[in-house]
Design a protein around this motif. Structure first.
Motif, PDB file in Angstrom:
ATOM      1  N   ARG A  32     -30.855  18.055   1.062  1.00 61.18           N
ATOM      2  CA  ARG A  32     -30.820  18.332  -0.248  1.00 61.18           C
ATOM      3  C   ARG A  32     -29.550  17.663  -0.873  1.00 61.18           C
ATOM      4  O   ARG A  32     -29.820  17.033  -2.033  1.00 61.18           O
ATOM      5  N   GLN A  33     -28.338  17.443  -0.468  1.00 62.31           N
ATOM      6  CA  GLN A  33     -27.247  16.669  -0.860  1.00 62.31           C
ATOM      7  C   GLN A  33     -26.925  15.471  -0.756  1.00 62.31           C
ATOM      8  O   GLN A  33     -26.675  14.522  -1.441  1.00 62.31           O
ATOM      9  N   PHE A  34     -27.413  14.902   0.605  1.00 62.35           N
ATOM     10  CA  PHE A  34     -26.982  13.592   1.014  1.00 62.35           C
ATOM     11  C   PHE A  34     -28.303  12.726   1.545  1.00 62.35           C
ATOM     12  O   PHE A  34     -29.366  13.120   1.753  1.00 62.35           O
ATOM     13  N   ALA A  35     -28.478  11.476   1.059  1.00 60.04           N
ATOM     14  CA  ALA A  35     -29.254  10.476   1.345  1.00 60.04           C
ATOM     15  C   ALA A  35     -29.316  10.337   2.710  1.00 60.04           C
ATOM     16  O   ALA A  35     -30.540   9.961   3.496  1.00 60.04           O
ATOM     17  N   ARG A  36     -28.165  10.098   3.410  1.00 56.36           N
ATOM     18  CA  ARG A  36     -28.195   9.510   5.011  1.00 56.36           C
ATOM     19  C   ARG A  36     -27.169  10.236   5.631  1.00 56.36           C
ATOM     20  O   ARG A  36     -26.131  10.924   4.933  1.00 56.36           O
ATOM     21  N   ALA A  37     -27.129  10.384   7.016  1.00 55.20           N
ATOM     22  CA  ALA A  37     -26.105  10.982   7.872  1.00 55.20           C
ATOM     23  C   ALA A  37     -25.859  10.478   9.119  1.00 55.20           C
ATOM     24  O   ALA A  37     -27.077   9.913   9.663  1.00 55.20           O
ATOM     25  N   ILE A  38     -24.823  10.099   9.736  1.00 53.43           N
ATOM     26  CA  ILE A  38     -24.577   9.538  11.003  1.00 53.43           C
ATOM     27  C   ILE A  38     -24.706  10.837  11.878  1.00 53.43           C
ATOM     28  O   ILE A  38     -23.800  11.987  11.621  1.00 53.43           O
ATOM     29  N   VAL A  39     -25.674  11.050  12.624  1.00 49.90           N
ATOM     30  CA  VAL A  39     -26.192  11.873  13.323  1.00 49.90           C
ATOM     31  C   VAL A  39     -25.335  11.978  14.905  1.00 49.90           C
ATOM     32  O   VAL A  39     -25.503  11.025  15.522  1.00 49.90           O
ATOM     33  N   MET A  40     -24.812  12.915  15.108  1.00 51.29           N
ATOM     34  CA  MET A  40     -23.837  13.049  16.174  1.00 51.29           C
ATOM     35  C   MET A  40     -24.811  13.288  17.460  1.00 51.29           C
ATOM     36  O   MET A  40     -25.967  14.021  17.425  1.00 51.29           O
ATOM     37  N   PRO A  41     -24.536  12.717  18.670  1.00 50.01           N
ATOM     38  CA  PRO A  41     -25.551  12.634  20.020  1.00 50.01           C
ATOM     39  C   PRO A  41     -24.809  13.676  21.049  1.00 50.01           C
ATOM     40  O   PRO A  41     -25.586  13.489  22.229  1.00 50.01           O
ATOM     41  N   ASN A  42     -24.463  14.848  20.505  1.00 47.95           N
ATOM     42  CA  ASN A  42     -23.914  15.643  21.537  1.00 47.95           C
ATOM     43  C   ASN A  42     -24.920  16.642  21.698  1.00 47.95           C
ATOM     44  O   ASN A  42     -24.645  17.826  21.685  1.00 47.95           O
ATOM     45  N   LEU A  43     -26.242  16.227  22.210  1.00 49.71           N
ATOM     46  CA  LEU A  43     -27.418  17.228  22.616  1.00 49.71           C
ATOM     47  C   LEU A  43     -27.069  17.596  23.850  1.00 49.71           C
ATOM     48  O   LEU A  43     -26.161  17.182  24.709  1.00 49.71           O
ATOM     49  N   LYS A  44     -27.960  18.540  24.315  1.00 43.35           N
ATOM     50  CA  LYS A  44     -28.180  18.738  25.734  1.00 43.35           C
ATOM     51  C   LYS A  44     -29.358  18.446  26.318  1.00 43.35           C
ATOM     52  O   LYS A  44     -30.306  19.067  26.108  1.00 43.35           O
ATOM     53  N   PRO A  45     -29.499  17.148  26.868  1.00 45.93           N
ATOM     54  CA  PRO A  45     -28.570  16.392  27.563  1.00 45.93           C
ATOM     55  C   PRO A  45     -28.229  15.416  26.272  1.00 45.93           C
ATOM     56  O   PRO A  45     -29.025  15.340  25.303  1.00 45.93           O
ATOM     57  N   PRO A  46     -27.200  14.771  26.523  1.00 52.13           N
ATOM     58  CA  PRO A  46     -26.610  14.163  25.436  1.00 52.13           C
ATOM     59  C   PRO A  46     -27.487  12.669  25.219  1.00 52.13           C
ATOM     60  O   PRO A  46     -28.405  12.373  25.929  1.00 52.13           O
ATOM     61  N   VAL A  47     -27.491  12.227  23.904  1.00 52.86           N
ATOM     62  CA  VAL A  47     -28.374  11.073  23.503  1.00 52.86           C
ATOM     63  C   VAL A  47     -27.568   9.707  24.072  1.00 52.86           C
ATOM     64  O   VAL A  47     -26.597   9.259  23.382  1.00 52.86           O
ATOM     65  N   THR A  48     -28.058   9.210  25.401  1.00 60.51           N
ATOM     66  CA  THR A  48     -27.229   7.973  25.737  1.00 60.51           C
ATOM     67  C   THR A  48     -27.830   6.791  25.841  1.00 60.51           C
ATOM     68  O   THR A  48     -27.186   5.622  26.076  1.00 60.51           O
ATOM     69  N   THR A  49     -29.057   6.645  25.303  1.00 59.75           N
ATOM     70  CA  THR A  49     -29.892   5.522  25.358  1.00 59.75           C
ATOM     71  C   THR A  49     -30.600   5.219  23.941  1.00 59.75           C
ATOM     72  O   THR A  49     -30.760   6.142  23.233  1.00 59.75           O
ATOM     73  N   ALA A  50     -30.825   3.937  23.656  1.00 61.38           N
ATOM     74  CA  ALA A  50     -31.598   3.647  22.435  1.00 61.38           C
ATOM     75  C   ALA A  50     -32.921   4.362  22.679  1.00 61.38           C
ATOM     76  O   ALA A  50     -33.452   4.771  21.304  1.00 61.38           O
ATOM     77  N   ALA A  51     -33.576   4.418  23.712  1.00 67.23           N
ATOM     78  CA  ALA A  51     -35.015   5.225  23.479  1.00 67.23           C
ATOM     79  C   ALA A  51     -34.955   6.755  23.425  1.00 67.23           C
ATOM     80  O   ALA A  51     -35.491   7.073  22.150  1.00 67.23           O
TER      81      ALA A  51
END
Ligand code: NCD
Ligand code: ZN
Length: 344
Positions: A32-51
């Motif tokens: 609602r407020q922002f056009a874009r955001a840098i999205v953090m990769p600290n999911l479980k498991p973390p986002v470690t690859t381009a795929a």
């Protein structure tokens, strides 16, 4: 007294969106407020690859309500095993805009973080060569170091040697909280930026203990004393293009915040621009809000500035006590209190 502010649409240069049912509930607040955001990769498991980043991006876009526009800018989670080839694939994907350094154990879901930067040199050299920024959670995790000193010690122990080794590496010092970090970024040569959260502009560490333990003000890096808050305000309102907006909005279920071992993270996506407007207004610097929120970030990342605008009105409104989030609820920062600005 100014009663409305019109700004070029802002972007959030540091955000946690999580995944699944939580993602579905928090994403509309940011979009609602922002056009874009840098999205953090600290999911479980973390986002470690381009795929994995490509797949996560698709899940974010699938969770976006009909008619809303939002561009997730994806990041990879740096580990001891990130290869130079993976960095190449990330850049080739066209959707990855940074690689996040979490010192192992520094914060939420940082168990897979880097134990020794020496192990990542091939990846870091490739990032320097390809111009892919390193996004740094700047705290040492050494249990001997006082919690409130972890950022300042990180500058001396990690950042200064790293930048001596890789002087052309693009780097964002994320969610800075101390005057030491402000001074370091101001003086740093080369391509260096820093994000500042709304809560670190509005609060010092007293907020954590006002009349009792206040878990909804607990985040990492933790709030610091007032002199540091003032240094952050001065930096954010200075017009210096090295400093830009990053909410670090980090949703946790209410029950895991109000807990014997509560999670770190403040939820600010609901009312991010209102909180920043409040901080800039208190500093008498509303005229500096647009560049901080909408210009310095895209300029640093080499992306175009947004072309549409948003509006904030001076209206008092009450922040809800909690909001639905997955099978739980999330408590927004300053729940139940009122704000003087409203995003319209
Ligand atoms: C973040 C989270 O919950 O993912 N928490 C926080 O306190 N900021 C992690 C982080 O950015 O440190
Ligand atoms: Zn964060």
């Amino acid at each position: 007294m100014t009663s409305t502010i019109t700004l070029t649409r802002p972007d959030d240069w540091h955000l946690h969106l999580r995944d699944g049912v939580v993602l579905r509930d928090v994403l509309p607040h940011t979009a609602r407020q922002f056009a874009r955001a840098i999205v953090m990769p600290n999911l479980k498991p973390p986002v470690t690859t381009a795929a994995m980043a490509t797949a996560y991006r698709a899940r974010i876009l699938a969770a976006l309500p009909e008619g809303m526009h939002f561009e997730p800018l994806m990041t990879l989670y740096l580990t001891d095993n990130t290869s130079a080839d993976e960095i190449h694939r990330a850049v080739d994907s066209g959707i990855v805009h940074g690689v996040k350094l979490y010192p192992a154990g520094a914060t939420t879901n940082a168990d897979a973080g880097v134990t020794d930067l020496g192990r990542c040199m091939a990846a870091l050299e490739q990032m320097q060569a390809l111009g892919l920024p390193l996004l740094v959670h700047g705290e040492v995790t050494d249990g001997e170091i006082d919690l409130f000193d972890r950022e300042a010690v990180f500058i001396d122990r990690v950042l200064i040697p790293l930048r001596r080794q890789l002087p052309a590496l693009k780097l964002v010092f994320e969610h800075i909280t101390t005057k030491e970090a402000v001074h370091y970024v101001q003086e740093a040569e080369g391509h260096m930026g820093a994000t500042i959260t709304a809560h670190h502009l509005l609060y010092n560490r007293n907020a954590l203990f006002k009349g009792g333990v206040r878990p909804h003000y607990y985040c990492l890096p933790v709030l610091k004393r007032e002199t540091h808050r003032q240094a952050l305000i001065a930096a954010a309102t200075s017009g210096n293009a090295k400093f830009f907006l990053g909410t670090d909005s980090a949703p946790h279920p209410k029950g895991l915040k109000e807990h014997a071992c509560g999670c770190a993270g403040c939820y600010t996506a609901l009312h991010a621009m209102e909180l920043y407007a409040q901080a800039f207004d208190q500093a008498g610097a509303l005229d500096k809000l647009e560049a901080f929120s909408s210009f310095h970030g895209p300029d640093f990342y080499g992306l175009p500035r947004n072309t549409d605008t948003v509006r904030l009105e001076r209206t008092e409104w009450r922040i809800p006590d909690e909001l639905p989030m997955g099978d739980s609820t999330v408590v927004p920062l300053d729940a139940g209190q009122s704000l003087n600005w409203k995003f319209v």
